[in-house]
Design an enzyme around this catalytic site. Structure first.
Site, PDB file in Angstrom:
ATOM      1  N   ASP A  13       0.983  -1.151  -0.036  1.00 25.23           N
ATOM      2  CA  ASP A  13       0.101  -0.068   0.066  1.00 25.23           C
ATOM      3  C   ASP A  13       0.752   1.226   0.049  1.00 25.23           C
ATOM      4  O   ASP A  13       0.418   2.249   0.525  1.00 25.23           O
ATOM      5  CB  ASP A  13      -0.947  -0.001   1.246  1.00 25.23           C
ATOM      6  CG  ASP A  13      -1.705  -1.345   1.460  1.00 25.23           C
ATOM      7  OD1 ASP A  13      -2.493  -1.620   0.588  1.00 25.23           O
ATOM      8  OD2 ASP A  13      -1.617  -1.635   2.428  1.00 25.23           O
ATOM      9  N   HIS A  41      -4.127  -1.206  -6.431  1.00 26.25           N
ATOM     10  CA  HIS A  41      -3.542   0.193  -6.655  1.00 26.25           C
ATOM     11  C   HIS A  41      -4.696   1.161  -6.788  1.00 26.25           C
ATOM     12  O   HIS A  41      -5.724   0.634  -7.396  1.00 26.25           O
ATOM     13  CB  HIS A  41      -3.026   0.073  -8.143  1.00 26.25           C
ATOM     14  CG  HIS A  41      -1.608  -0.581  -7.972  1.00 26.25           C
ATOM     15  ND1 HIS A  41      -0.849  -0.585  -6.943  1.00 26.25           N
ATOM     16  CD2 HIS A  41      -1.040  -1.371  -9.075  1.00 26.25           C
ATOM     17  CE1 HIS A  41       0.290  -1.494  -7.127  1.00 26.25           C
ATOM     18  NE2 HIS A  41       0.172  -1.777  -8.477  1.00 26.25           N
TER      19      HIS A  41
END
Length: 415
Positions: A13, A41
Site C-alpha cells: 500500500d 492500486h
C-alpha cells in the site's frame, strides 16, 4: 534494453500505482509479476479514482501493452470484473498461460482457515491467494492455459476435489459439481482465451525489438515469503528477485529498481510493526491518509517512518532511488518522527533481527510543517520537510528522487 522495476519497500500500500502510472507513458510494456487480486492500486486521473487489482497500471495508456505474468495467481471472475472498466482490450492486455488460477474453493479454504486460527490468524484478505500458491508449489495447480481444453480441465478439477474431499469435512468448504465446473470454465474460456498467451515469449520478443519494459510489483518487501516478517507474510516473492521468476526475464535484463515508500508506515493484517502508533497520531495518520484497504476496506495500522526497515528492503532489492509517497499527509503535525534504530535485548541495533516482534523503535524528531500539498519543486518545500527527506536519504542510503505531494499525477516532485 533492460527492464526497469518498481517495488514496494514497506508492508504494501505504498502508492506504487501512482508511480507506475506516472512512468508508464515512457514504456511500451508494463508487467505485473506476482501476487493476485489481494493487492490493489488506486490511481487518480483528473480527479477520477480507478482501482486496479490485477491489470497493470499501464492500461490507462492506449499505446501500452499490459502483461499479467506467470508469477501471478489469477481469479478469472475478478479479472473479468476489472476488465469491464476498460474498452478495446484485445492487443493491449495479455495473460500468461502459465499463470495459476484461483478457484472458488481456494477462497473458501482461505477464509475458513483464518476463522479457525483465530488469534494466530495471519490477517489475509481471504481471496484464496495462499491456497492457490500452495497448490502451485505442491504441483496440483490449475493454469490459465488449461482453459484451451475444457473437458480435460473439468476432469482435472473433479479429480482434485475428490482427492481433497476432506476439505469439506474439516473446513466446511463447498466443492463444485461437474455441471457447475463445466459451465464456469466454458464461460471463462470464451471470454479470456483471446488474452491468454505465452507472455515470456512476448517479453523476449519485445526486448529483442528494443522496446521499453516496466515491471510492477504488488504488496511490499516486508511481506516477502522469505524476507518478510514470517509467518505474517504473503505467499509470493515480493522483492525484485520475484520479477525474474514471475516473468521469465533473466537477472541480467533487470535495469533500474525504484523503491516505493510512504512518508510514514502502514500495515494491513497481523504481524510485527515496530513503529505502529496506537494513539491519536496513528489515528490522525489513518484519517488524513485515508488509510483503508483498496481490496478489503479494512483500516490500516499506521505509524512513523521506519528507516531501518526501509534500508533493509533497499538492500534486498538493490534500490538506489526511492519514491517517497504521501508527504502531504504529514502536513500540520507539530512534530514528525523517523525510526533511526531499534532497541533489542537491551542494545541499540541498526538492523532487523530474527525476532522483529521484540524491538522498540528509537526515534529522531523533526519540527512539523504546515504545507507541502501540491508542491512540485523540492526547493519550494518547507525547510523541515526538506530536512526530513534528507534524513531518510542519509539512513537508507538511497536517493529520494520522487516525492508525491498529493493524489493526482501532477502532484509530484522529481529531483
Amino acid at each position: 534494453m533492460k527492464a526497469d522495476l518498481v517495488v514496494g519497500i514497506q508492508w504494501g500500500d505504498e502508492g506504487k500505482g501512482k508511480i507506475v502510472d506516472s512512468m508508464a507513458s515512457a514504456y511500451d510494456v508494463v508487467v505485473r509479476y506476482q501476487g493476485g487480486h489481494n493487492a490493489g492500486h488506486t490511481i487518480v486521473v483528473d480527479g477520477k479514482k480507478i482501482a486496479l487489482h490485477l491489470i497493470p497500471s499501464g492500461i490507462l495508456y492506449a499505446d501500452c501493452k499490459n502483461v499479467i505474468g506467470n508469477g501471478v495467481v489469477v481469479n478469472p471472475e475478478a479479472l473479468l470484473k476489472e476488465m469491464k472498466q476498460f474498452e478495446a482490450l484485445e492487443g493491449r492486455l495479455f495473460v500468461s498461460d502459465k499463470a495459476h488460477m484461483i478457484l472458488p474453493y481456494h477462497e473458501m479454504l482461505d477464509q475458513a482457515r483464518e476463522k479457525l486460527m483465530e488469534e494466530r490468524a495471519i490477517g489475509t484478505t481471504g481471496k484464496g491467494i495462499g491456497p492457490a500458491y500452495s497448490d502451485k508449489i505442491s504441483r496440483n495447480g490449475i493454469r490459465m492455459g488449461e482453459l484451451r481444453d475444457i473437458p480435460k480441465l473439468v476432469e482435472k478439477i473433479m479429480e482434485y476435489q475428490e482427492a481433497h474431499a476432506y476439505l469439506s469435512d474439516i473446513y466446511g468448504v463447498k466443492l463444485l459439481g461437474r455441471e457447475e465446473i463445466t459451465e464456469r470454465m466454458s464461460d471463462y474460456a470464451k471470454r479470456l482465451l483471446p488474452f491468454i498467451v505465452d507472455t515470456t515469449k512476448l517479453l523476449w520478443d519485445a526486448m529483442d525489438r528494443g522496446q521499453r519494459i516496466l515491471l510492477e510489483g504488488a504488496q511490499g518487501s516486508m511481506l516477502d515469503i522469505d524476507h518478510g516478517t514470517y509467518p505474517f507474510v504473503t505467499s509470493s516473492t515480493t522483492t525484485a528477485s520475484g520479477a525474474c521468476s514471475g516473468t521469465g526475464l533473466a537477472p541480467k535484463h533487470i535495469g533500474e529498481v525504484v523503491g516505493i515508500a510512504k512518508a510514514y508506515c502502514t500495515r494491513v493484517g497481523n504481524g510485527p510493526f515496530p513503529t505502529e502508533d496506537f494513539g491519536s497520531e496513528g489515528n490522525l495518520l489513518r484519517e488524513k491518509g485515508k488509510e483503508f484497504g483498496t481490496t478489503t476496506g479494512r483500516p490500516r495500522r499506521c505509524g512513523w517512518f521506519d528507516a531501518i526497515a526501509v534500508r533493509h528492503a533497499c538492500r534486498l532489492n538493490g534500490c538506489e532511488n526511492l519514491a517517497l509517497m504521501k508527504l502531504d499527509v504529514l502536513d500540520g503535525f507539530p512534530e514528525v518522527k523517523v525510526c533511526v534504530a531499534y532497541l533489542y535485548e537491551g542494545k541499540e541495533i541498526d538492523y532487523i533481527p530474527y525476532d522483529c516482534e521484540g524491538v522498540t523503535p528509537v526515534y529522531k524528531s523533526f519540527a512539523g510543517w504546515d504545507h507541502s500539498e501540491g508542491i512540485r519543486e523540492f526547493d519550494a518545500l518547507p525547510k523541515s520537510a526538506k530536512e526530513y527527506v534528507l534524513e531518510i536519504e542519509k539512513i537508507t542510503g538511497a536517493r529520494v528522487s520522487i516525492i508525491s505531494t498529493g493524489p493526482d499525477r501532477k502532484d509530484t516532485i522529481r529531483r
